[in-house]
Design a protein around this motif. Sequence first.
Motif, PDB file in Angstrom:
ATOM      1  N   GLU A 211      39.636 -54.466 -60.364  1.00 20.98           N
ATOM      2  CA  GLU A 211      41.046 -54.189 -60.448  1.00 20.98           C
ATOM      3  C   GLU A 211      41.502 -52.817 -59.747  1.00 20.98           C
ATOM      4  N   LEU A 212      40.614 -51.982 -60.187  1.00 21.80           N
ATOM      5  CA  LEU A 212      40.666 -50.463 -59.779  1.00 21.80           C
ATOM      6  C   LEU A 212      40.901 -50.618 -58.096  1.00 21.80           C
ATOM      7  N   THR A 213      39.812 -51.084 -57.710  1.00 20.38           N
ATOM      8  CA  THR A 213      39.688 -51.140 -56.182  1.00 20.38           C
ATOM      9  C   THR A 213      40.929 -51.714 -55.401  1.00 20.38           C
ATOM     10  N   CYS A 214      41.460 -52.849 -56.143  1.00 18.04           N
ATOM     11  CA  CYS A 214      42.639 -53.517 -55.313  1.00 18.04           C
ATOM     12  C   CYS A 214      43.526 -52.491 -55.556  1.00 18.04           C
ATOM     13  N   ALA A 215      43.943 -51.796 -56.747  1.00 14.00           N
ATOM     14  CA  ALA A 215      45.100 -50.990 -56.783  1.00 14.00           C
ATOM     15  C   ALA A 215      45.151 -49.614 -56.053  1.00 14.00           C
ATOM     16  N   MET A 216      44.056 -49.307 -55.310  1.00 10.90           N
ATOM     17  CA  MET A 216      44.057 -48.082 -54.592  1.00 10.90           C
ATOM     18  C   MET A 216      43.501 -48.341 -53.040  1.00 10.90           C
ATOM     19  N   ASP A 217      44.493 -49.025 -52.317  1.00 11.40           N
ATOM     20  CA  ASP A 217      44.595 -48.870 -51.135  1.00 11.40           C
ATOM     21  C   ASP A 217      44.911 -47.774 -50.061  1.00 11.40           C
TER      22      ASP A 217
ATOM     23  N   ARG B 222      45.081 -46.823 -47.301  1.00  9.76           N
ATOM     24  CA  ARG B 222      45.678 -46.663 -46.162  1.00  9.76           C
ATOM     25  C   ARG B 222      47.221 -46.973 -46.190  1.00  9.76           C
ATOM     26  N   SER B 223      47.386 -47.696 -47.118  1.00 11.28           N
ATOM     27  CA  SER B 223      48.872 -47.924 -47.510  1.00 11.28           C
ATOM     28  C   SER B 223      49.447 -46.722 -48.216  1.00 11.28           C
ATOM     29  N   ALA B 224      48.668 -46.226 -49.185  1.00 13.55           N
ATOM     30  CA  ALA B 224      49.076 -44.684 -49.780  1.00 13.55           C
ATOM     31  C   ALA B 224      49.314 -43.645 -48.818  1.00 13.55           C
ATOM     32  N   ARG B 225      48.745 -43.747 -47.786  1.00 12.33           N
ATOM     33  CA  ARG B 225      48.883 -42.707 -46.531  1.00 12.33           C
ATOM     34  C   ARG B 225      50.033 -42.918 -45.761  1.00 12.33           C
ATOM     35  N   LEU B 226      50.166 -44.233 -45.549  1.00 14.57           N
ATOM     36  CA  LEU B 226      51.464 -44.593 -44.864  1.00 14.57           C
ATOM     37  C   LEU B 226      53.003 -44.317 -45.442  1.00 14.57           C
ATOM     38  N   MET B 227      52.693 -44.553 -46.662  1.00 12.64           N
ATOM     39  CA  MET B 227      53.811 -44.430 -47.347  1.00 12.64           C
ATOM     40  C   MET B 227      54.292 -43.011 -47.712  1.00 12.64           C
ATOM     41  N   HIS B 228      53.187 -41.983 -47.669  1.00  7.35           N
ATOM     42  CA  HIS B 228      53.235 -40.561 -48.068  1.00  7.35           C
ATOM     43  C   HIS B 228      53.501 -39.830 -46.488  1.00  7.35           C
ATOM     44  N   ASP B 229      52.851 -40.191 -45.686  1.00  4.21           N
ATOM     45  CA  ASP B 229      52.758 -39.250 -44.588  1.00  4.21           C
ATOM     46  C   ASP B 229      53.643 -40.204 -43.463  1.00  4.21           C
ATOM     47  N   GLY B 230      53.952 -41.360 -43.576  1.00  2.90           N
ATOM     48  CA  GLY B 230      54.567 -42.128 -42.529  1.00  2.90           C
ATOM     49  C   GLY B 230      53.543 -42.773 -41.561  1.00  2.90           C
ATOM     50  N   MET B 231      53.734 -43.279 -40.261  1.00  2.00           N
ATOM     51  CA  MET B 231      52.959 -43.986 -39.285  1.00  2.00           C
ATOM     52  C   MET B 231      53.036 -43.099 -38.077  1.00  2.00           C
ATOM     53  N   ARG B 232      52.145 -42.629 -37.335  1.00  2.00           N
ATOM     54  CA  ARG B 232      52.254 -41.949 -35.981  1.00  2.00           C
ATOM     55  C   ARG B 232      51.992 -42.755 -35.130  1.00  2.00           C
ATOM     56  N   VAL B 233      52.775 -42.963 -34.140  1.00  2.00           N
ATOM     57  CA  VAL B 233      52.847 -43.912 -33.133  1.00  2.00           C
ATOM     58  C   VAL B 233      53.013 -43.060 -31.770  1.00  2.00           C
ATOM     59  N   THR B 234      52.018 -43.215 -30.745  1.00  2.00           N
ATOM     60  CA  THR B 234      52.082 -42.433 -29.458  1.00  2.00           C
ATOM     61  C   THR B 234      52.060 -43.335 -28.355  1.00  2.00           C
ATOM     62  N   LEU B 235      53.098 -42.998 -27.166  1.00  2.00           N
ATOM     63  CA  LEU B 235      53.179 -43.660 -25.990  1.00  2.00           C
ATOM     64  C   LEU B 235      52.545 -42.893 -25.076  1.00  2.00           C
TER      65      LEU B 235
ATOM     66  N   SER C 201      50.668 -52.685 -48.972  1.00  2.00           N
ATOM     67  CA  SER C 201      50.607 -53.335 -50.184  1.00  2.00           C
ATOM     68  C   SER C 201      51.550 -53.391 -51.271  1.00  2.00           C
ATOM     69  N   ASP C 202      52.072 -54.261 -51.640  1.00  2.00           N
ATOM     70  CA  ASP C 202      53.169 -54.312 -52.796  1.00  2.00           C
ATOM     71  C   ASP C 202      52.522 -54.019 -54.233  1.00  2.00           C
ATOM     72  N   GLN C 203      51.352 -54.241 -54.080  1.00  2.00           N
ATOM     73  CA  GLN C 203      50.416 -54.299 -55.555  1.00  2.00           C
ATOM     74  C   GLN C 203      49.917 -52.919 -55.766  1.00  2.00           C
ATOM     75  N   LEU C 204      50.457 -51.853 -54.921  1.00  2.00           N
ATOM     76  CA  LEU C 204      49.801 -50.685 -55.082  1.00  2.00           C
ATOM     77  C   LEU C 204      50.303 -49.744 -56.474  1.00  2.00           C
ATOM     78  N   VAL C 205      49.271 -49.466 -57.297  1.00  2.00           N
ATOM     79  CA  VAL C 205      49.798 -48.917 -58.366  1.00  2.00           C
ATOM     80  C   VAL C 205      49.067 -47.409 -58.107  1.00  2.00           C
ATOM     81  N   LEU C 206      48.119 -47.432 -57.397  1.00  2.31           N
ATOM     82  CA  LEU C 206      47.686 -45.865 -57.490  1.00  2.31           C
ATOM     83  C   LEU C 206      47.819 -45.203 -55.956  1.00  2.31           C
ATOM     84  N   SER C 207      48.771 -44.633 -55.738  1.00  3.71           N
ATOM     85  CA  SER C 207      49.063 -44.285 -54.212  1.00  3.71           C
ATOM     86  C   SER C 207      49.397 -42.907 -54.342  1.00  3.71           C
ATOM     87  N   GLN C 208      49.031 -41.849 -55.203  1.00 10.11           N
ATOM     88  CA  GLN C 208      49.040 -40.649 -55.039  1.00 10.11           C
ATOM     89  C   GLN C 208      47.717 -39.910 -54.847  1.00 10.11           C
TER      90      GLN C 208
END
Length: 449
Positions: A202-208, A210-223, A378-385
Amino acid sequence: MKQDTIAAIATAPGQGGIGIIRISGPDAESILNDIFSPASSCREPAKSHMLMYGRLHNGEEILDECMAVLMRAPKSYTREDVAELQIHGGGEVLRRALNVCIQRGARLAEPGEFTRRAFLNGRIDLSQAEAVMRLIAARGEQERRAAVQQMEGGTADFIRKASDQLYHLQAGLAACIDYPEEISDEEGAGELRQGLEKVISELTCAMDERSARLMHDGMRVTLFGRPNAGKSSLLNALLGMEKAIVTDIPGTTRDTVEGEMQLNGIRVMLTDTAGMRETTDPIERIGVDRSRRARQDSDTALLVLDGAENISGEEREWLKQLRESDAVILNKSDLCQKTLPQDVRELRPDVRIIQVSALDEQSLEPIRDFLRKSAEVSDQLVLSQPRHLDAARRAVAFLNDALMTLEQWSPDMAATDLQAAQQALSEITGDRADEKLLDAVFSGFCVGK
Ligand SMILES: Nc1nc2c(ncn2[C@@H]2O[C@H](COP(=O)(O)OP(=O)(O)OP(=O)(O)O)[C@@H](O)[C@H]2O)c(=O)[nH]1
Ligand SMILES: [Mg+2]
C-alpha cells in the motif's frame, strides 16, 4: 497553550485593490477595538464572524476606510482569537496599519506562523499545514488538485490507516512474545508476513516518485536536431506564439529558448535549442554545448528531422542514442519527401515517429497527444511531497527489515523495526514532530500564512 499575539500583512507585496492584515492571539480583539471604529453608531462589542465596515485609525489620525472581521477562538484558522482587516492594498497604508498593530503589542509573525499555530493547536496535522503552502505555490492543475486532496486530510488519513495496521501487527507480535506456548512460530510469522506485505504494498503504491516530480517540477521537453530542421518553427507553433526567431539561414538559433504550456494539468517547459553541428564559431559552439545539456536534462527529447532531406550520419547517431521516453518528429511533411517514417523505423524500430508540418497547426496534435501521455500522473497518489516520500521510503525499508527478521523468527527485532517504521510515518503527520522539523517545514512558508 498561552501565546503572544502576532500580526502580519497576509497579501502579496505590490499594489492591489485590497490588502489584508491578520492578527492572531489573546490580544487580537483588544487591538482591533483600539484601531478600528465601526461606522454604525452602536458601540456594542464586535460580533464574532461578522464583517464590519468602518475606519482604521491611529488615535485621532484616520489611516483608511476598511472592513474588519473578528473570529473568536476556537472557530478560526489558528484556533485563537483572530482579527482581519481588509484595507486598501498599497504598500504604505499596509505598512502603517501593521505598525499600529505592533505599537499596540502585537509581534511581527514569522513565516508560516499562523499555520504553525493551527497545527500546534490541533486544528490540522503537519501534512495539511504543508498542503496550504503547496496550494499557494502550485503552478499546474495536477499540483493544485494534489494540494487540495492533502489539505482535506487525504495524506493524513492514509498514513493513520497504515499506522493502525502496524499497531495491530505489533499487538500480534507482543502476543507471540508473551505467550510462546499458545502461538506457534510458523503461525505468528505467517500472519505477520501477510500483514507486513500488505502495508509495504500500500505504501509503495502511494509513492510514485516520477508522478510526484512531474507535478512539482513540471516536465522538461527539448527539441533538438541539425540546423534548419524546423525546431524553432515547432516551438512557436506548439506554444502558439512567436517566441523564437525563424529564418531559412542554418544556425539561426544560438541559445536555448524556453516556453511553457500546460498539458493534462502538468506544466511543460518546452526548450528550443541551437542546431547541432560542428562549428568553429566560438559563440555557436557554446550554444551547441547548451543544446547537448538541455537534451540530457530533459524528461523527453524530441529529435526533429527534416523530411525533405536525407538522414545524415550525425542524425543516425542521435537516433541510436534516443531514450525510451524520447520521440522523432519528422518535419516538413508538406514538402517533397526524401525521408519517410519507414526510413527512420529501419534505423530505430522501437521509437515513436510523428510526421508533421510545422506550418500546419492541425498536424501537431499527435505531438501534444504524445506529450500528454508522457505527462500522465497517477491519481491515486497520496504521498507526493519530497519530505513525505523520504519518510515513507524509510518506513518501507524498516518494514522490509522486519520481513527479513521473520526468516529467523526473531520477534523482538521485528518489533523494533515496526516501531521505527511507525516513527517514520508519524513524521509525515507531525504526530511526533520536534522543533527542528517544524522549523524546517514552516521556514519555507510566506509571512502572513
Ligand atoms: N515548408 C516547410 N518549411 C518549414 C517547416 N518547418 C520549418 N520550415 C522552414 O525551415 C526554415 C528553418 O526553420 P527553423 O524553425 O528556423 O529551423 P531550426 O531547426 O530552428 O534551425 P536553427 O535555428 O538554425 O537550428 C525556415 O525557413 C522555416 O520557415 C515545415 O514544416 N514546412
Ligand atoms: Mg532555431
